[in-house]
Write a protein that holds these residues in place. Structure first.
Motif, PDB file in Angstrom:
ATOM      1  N   SER A 282       0.812  -1.217   0.000  1.00  0.00           N
ATOM      2  CA  SER A 282       0.000   0.000   0.000  1.00  0.00           C
ATOM      3  C   SER A 282       0.845   1.266   0.000  1.00  0.00           C
ATOM      4  CB  SER A 282      -0.938   0.006   1.215  1.00  0.00           C
ATOM      5  OG  SER A 282      -1.898  -1.022   1.112  1.00  0.00           O
ATOM      6  N   GLU A 283       1.764   1.380   0.954  1.00  0.00           N
ATOM      7  CA  GLU A 283       2.494   2.624   1.144  1.00  0.00           C
ATOM      8  C   GLU A 283       3.961   2.504   0.738  1.00  0.00           C
ATOM      9  OE1 GLU A 283       1.120   5.441   2.084  1.00  0.00           O
ATOM     10  OE2 GLU A 283      -0.867   4.602   2.468  1.00  0.00           O
ATOM     11  N   VAL A 284       4.494   3.612   0.250  1.00  0.00           N
ATOM     12  CA  VAL A 284       5.931   3.730  -0.019  1.00  0.00           C
ATOM     13  C   VAL A 284       6.417   4.986   0.698  1.00  0.00           C
ATOM     14  CG1 VAL A 284       7.733   3.958  -1.762  1.00  0.00           C
ATOM     15  CG2 VAL A 284       5.665   2.675  -2.295  1.00  0.00           C
ATOM     16  N   GLU A 285       7.231   4.805   1.729  1.00  0.00           N
ATOM     17  CA  GLU A 285       7.736   5.961   2.452  1.00  0.00           C
ATOM     18  C   GLU A 285       8.705   6.741   1.556  1.00  0.00           C
ATOM     19  OE1 GLU A 285       9.383   4.642   6.140  1.00  0.00           O
ATOM     20  OE2 GLU A 285       7.417   4.246   7.027  1.00  0.00           O
ATOM     21  N   PRO A 286       8.555   8.064   1.503  1.00  0.00           N
ATOM     22  CA  PRO A 286       9.374   8.870   0.585  1.00  0.00           C
ATOM     23  C   PRO A 286      10.868   8.615   0.687  1.00  0.00           C
ATOM     24  CG  PRO A 286       7.621  10.207   1.531  1.00  0.00           C
ATOM     25  CD  PRO A 286       7.572   8.872   2.243  1.00  0.00           C
ATOM     26  N   LYS A 287      11.400   8.469   1.895  1.00  0.00           N
ATOM     27  CA  LYS A 287      12.845   8.292   2.041  1.00  0.00           C
ATOM     28  C   LYS A 287      13.327   6.933   1.535  1.00  0.00           C
ATOM     29  CE  LYS A 287      12.607   6.880   6.932  1.00  0.00           C
ATOM     30  NZ  LYS A 287      13.111   7.187   8.300  1.00  0.00           N
ATOM     31  N   TYR A 288      12.389   5.987   1.346  1.00  0.00           N
ATOM     32  CA  TYR A 288      12.762   4.657   0.856  1.00  0.00           C
ATOM     33  C   TYR A 288      12.284   4.412  -0.577  1.00  0.00           C
ATOM     34  CZ  TYR A 288      13.660   3.718   5.798  1.00  0.00           C
ATOM     35  OH  TYR A 288      14.141   3.756   7.093  1.00  0.00           O
ATOM     36  N   ARG A 289      11.836   5.467  -1.257  1.00  0.00           N
ATOM     37  CA  ARG A 289      11.254   5.273  -2.589  1.00  0.00           C
ATOM     38  C   ARG A 289      12.277   4.711  -3.578  1.00  0.00           C
ATOM     39  NH1 ARG A 289       6.817   6.322  -5.655  1.00  0.00           N
ATOM     40  NH2 ARG A 289       5.730   7.047  -3.789  1.00  0.00           N
ATOM     41  N   GLU A 290      13.499   5.209  -3.560  1.00  0.00           N
ATOM     42  CA  GLU A 290      14.507   4.711  -4.499  1.00  0.00           C
ATOM     43  C   GLU A 290      14.741   3.217  -4.291  1.00  0.00           C
ATOM     44  OE1 GLU A 290      19.169   5.464  -5.882  1.00  0.00           O
ATOM     45  OE2 GLU A 290      18.278   6.677  -4.272  1.00  0.00           O
ATOM     46  N   ALA A 291      14.868   2.810  -3.026  1.00  0.00           N
ATOM     47  CA  ALA A 291      15.064   1.389  -2.732  1.00  0.00           C
ATOM     48  C   ALA A 291      13.843   0.579  -3.145  1.00  0.00           C
ATOM     49  CB  ALA A 291      15.344   1.207  -1.241  1.00  0.00           C
ATOM     50  N   ALA A 292      12.649   1.115  -2.885  1.00  0.00           N
ATOM     51  CA  ALA A 292      11.419   0.419  -3.265  1.00  0.00           C
ATOM     52  C   ALA A 292      11.351   0.222  -4.773  1.00  0.00           C
ATOM     53  CB  ALA A 292      10.197   1.188  -2.772  1.00  0.00           C
ATOM     54  N   CYS A 293      11.798   1.227  -5.524  1.00  0.00           N
ATOM     55  CA  CYS A 293      11.786   1.128  -6.982  1.00  0.00           C
ATOM     56  C   CYS A 293      12.751   0.050  -7.477  1.00  0.00           C
ATOM     57  CB  CYS A 293      12.139   2.476  -7.600  1.00  0.00           C
ATOM     58  SG  CYS A 293      10.841   3.712  -7.401  1.00  0.00           S
ATOM     59  N   ASP A 294      13.924  -0.042  -6.855  1.00  0.00           N
ATOM     60  CA  ASP A 294      14.879  -1.077  -7.240  1.00  0.00           C
ATOM     61  C   ASP A 294      14.348  -2.465  -6.890  1.00  0.00           C
ATOM     62  OD1 ASP A 294      16.559   0.831  -8.198  1.00  0.00           O
ATOM     63  OD2 ASP A 294      18.145   0.546  -6.731  1.00  0.00           O
ATOM     64  N   GLY A 295      13.709  -2.586  -5.734  1.00  0.00           N
ATOM     65  CA  GLY A 295      13.123  -3.868  -5.347  1.00  0.00           C
ATOM     66  C   GLY A 295      11.980  -4.277  -6.255  1.00  0.00           C
ATOM     67  N   TYR A 296      11.160  -3.311  -6.641  1.00  0.00           N
ATOM     68  CA  TYR A 296      10.049  -3.549  -7.568  1.00  0.00           C
ATOM     69  C   TYR A 296      10.585  -4.058  -8.904  1.00  0.00           C
ATOM     70  CZ  TYR A 296       6.018  -2.202 -10.529  1.00  0.00           C
ATOM     71  OH  TYR A 296       4.973  -2.187 -11.421  1.00  0.00           O
ATOM     72  N   LYS A 297      11.641  -3.442  -9.380  1.00  0.00           N
ATOM     73  CA  LYS A 297      12.241  -3.855 -10.648  1.00  0.00           C
ATOM     74  C   LYS A 297      12.783  -5.279 -10.549  1.00  0.00           C
ATOM     75  CE  LYS A 297      15.766  -2.445 -14.016  1.00  0.00           C
ATOM     76  NZ  LYS A 297      16.803  -1.444 -14.356  1.00  0.00           N
ATOM     77  N   LEU A 298      13.411  -5.618  -9.422  1.00  0.00           N
ATOM     78  CA  LEU A 298      13.950  -6.963  -9.238  1.00  0.00           C
ATOM     79  C   LEU A 298      12.840  -8.010  -9.260  1.00  0.00           C
ATOM     80  CD1 LEU A 298      16.478  -8.714  -8.647  1.00  0.00           C
ATOM     81  CD2 LEU A 298      16.011  -8.366  -6.206  1.00  0.00           C
ATOM     82  N   MET A 299      11.719  -7.709  -8.628  1.00  0.00           N
ATOM     83  CA  MET A 299      10.594  -8.650  -8.644  1.00  0.00           C
ATOM     84  C   MET A 299      10.076  -8.843 -10.065  1.00  0.00           C
ATOM     85  SD  MET A 299       8.438  -7.939  -5.117  1.00  0.00           S
ATOM     86  CE  MET A 299       8.449  -6.140  -5.148  1.00  0.00           C
ATOM     87  N   LYS A 300       9.933  -7.754 -10.797  1.00  0.00           N
ATOM     88  CA  LYS A 300       9.453  -7.841 -12.168  1.00  0.00           C
ATOM     89  C   LYS A 300      10.403  -8.661 -13.042  1.00  0.00           C
ATOM     90  CE  LYS A 300       5.686  -5.220 -12.280  1.00  0.00           C
ATOM     91  NZ  LYS A 300       4.392  -5.681 -12.825  1.00  0.00           N
ATOM     92  N   GLN A 301      11.698  -8.477 -12.831  1.00  0.00           N
ATOM     93  CA  GLN A 301      12.689  -9.223 -13.612  1.00  0.00           C
ATOM     94  C   GLN A 301      12.583 -10.725 -13.358  1.00  0.00           C
ATOM     95  OE1 GLN A 301      16.236  -7.238 -12.248  1.00  0.00           O
ATOM     96  NE2 GLN A 301      16.396  -5.974 -14.080  1.00  0.00           N
ATOM     97  N   ASN A 302      12.069 -11.112 -12.207  1.00  0.00           N
ATOM     98  CA  ASN A 302      11.930 -12.516 -11.845  1.00  0.00           C
ATOM     99  C   ASN A 302      10.501 -13.030 -12.043  1.00  0.00           C
ATOM    100  OD1 ASN A 302      14.567 -13.723 -10.418  1.00  0.00           O
ATOM    101  ND2 ASN A 302      14.448 -11.526 -10.020  1.00  0.00           N
ATOM    102  N   ASN A 303       9.747 -12.325 -12.891  1.00  0.00           N
ATOM    103  CA  ASN A 303       8.404 -12.763 -13.287  1.00  0.00           C
ATOM    104  C   ASN A 303       7.432 -12.828 -12.115  1.00  0.00           C
ATOM    105  OD1 ASN A 303       6.610 -13.443 -15.369  1.00  0.00           O
ATOM    106  ND2 ASN A 303       6.792 -15.631 -14.902  1.00  0.00           N
TER     107      ASN A 303
END
Length: 231
Positions: free
Chosen positions: A185-206
């Motif tokens: 649900s939430e993405v804390e602003p100070k962790y947004r960059e990390a959240a984006c990298d984690g999101y990309k990693l999940m997508k890369q792994n289908n």
């Protein structure tokens, strides 16, 4: 006449197939988002409102019929076959081991294996291959941890999702049979960059991942005004 008719028919069939596949994918996406939204609104989660928590749900029983069980820290006993909740555990750990107390980590490494065992026992069939849930949903109130200082150790909740879940599904004969769907649900602003990298990693792994509070109609995570490229 037949060859000319075939020349016309095959492209038409291909076009219909593509449209059908696109429609099926869109329908599945809507089901994923609706399921995650329903998990987030479950009655048993009201006491966690505004606090980090996570839910692990294996399809097979309707959410309306479930009261999720809250797991204990590194205690696999008494987990429910279909739905379990975890808070962030208040235990004293050194910084390299901090992720071990996180809600997603505990659901994956404490609850998932016994959940699958119980699920398969409850849904056993006379077959050489074990029956597996069609989908595994992991809902987290906050975007799964992907702390940069622990990524090289593989000790983030995103790593647990990408490697831990897949390994346990493989152990139970459910690799390539159970879809993995993650929502937050939430993405804390100070962790947004990390959240984006984690999101990309999940997508890369289908792994299907959704930001339920996203302004994007497909609930994709938006980073710096754009949706991260999954590669």
């Amino acid at each position: 006449m037949a060859p000319r008719f075939s020349w016309f028919l095959f492209p038409l069939l291909a076009l219909l197939f593509c449209h059908g596949a696109a429609f099926a994918a869109e329908t599945l996406q809507k089901t994923d988002i609706k399921t995650l939204q329903n998990i987030a609104k479950m009655e048993c989660l009201k006491k966690y409102k505004g606090k980090q928590h996570a839910v692990l749900y294996l399809t097979g029983r309707d959410l309306d019929d479930l009261t999720c069980h809250e797991i204990a820290y590194y205690d696999p006993g008494n987990v429910d076959a279909n739905c379990n909740i975890s808070p962030v555990f208040k235990v004293n750990l050194s910084k390299p081991r901090e992720t071990f107390k996180h809600s997603e980590w505990q659901l994956i490494y404490t609850a998932l294996r016994p959940m699958l065992q119980k699920w398969q026992a409850n849904n056993s069939v006379a077959s050489a291959n074990p029956k597996c849930p069609k989908s595994l949903y992991l809902y987290s109130y906050l975007a799964p941890d992907y702390a940069f200082n622990r990524t090289k150790l593989g000790r983030t909740c995103t790593h647990a999702i990408v490697t831990g879940i897949l390994n346990i599904l493989y152990e139970k004969g459910c690799n390539n049979k159970t879809r993995i769907v993650v929502g937050f649900s939430e993405v804390e602003p100070k962790y947004r960059e990390a959240a984006c990298d984690g999101y990309k990693l999940m997508k890369q792994n289908n792994i299907k991942a959704y930001h339920l509070e996203s302004t994007d109609k497909h609930k994709k995570l938006i980073c710096n005004g754009v949706i991260p490229n999954a590669g």
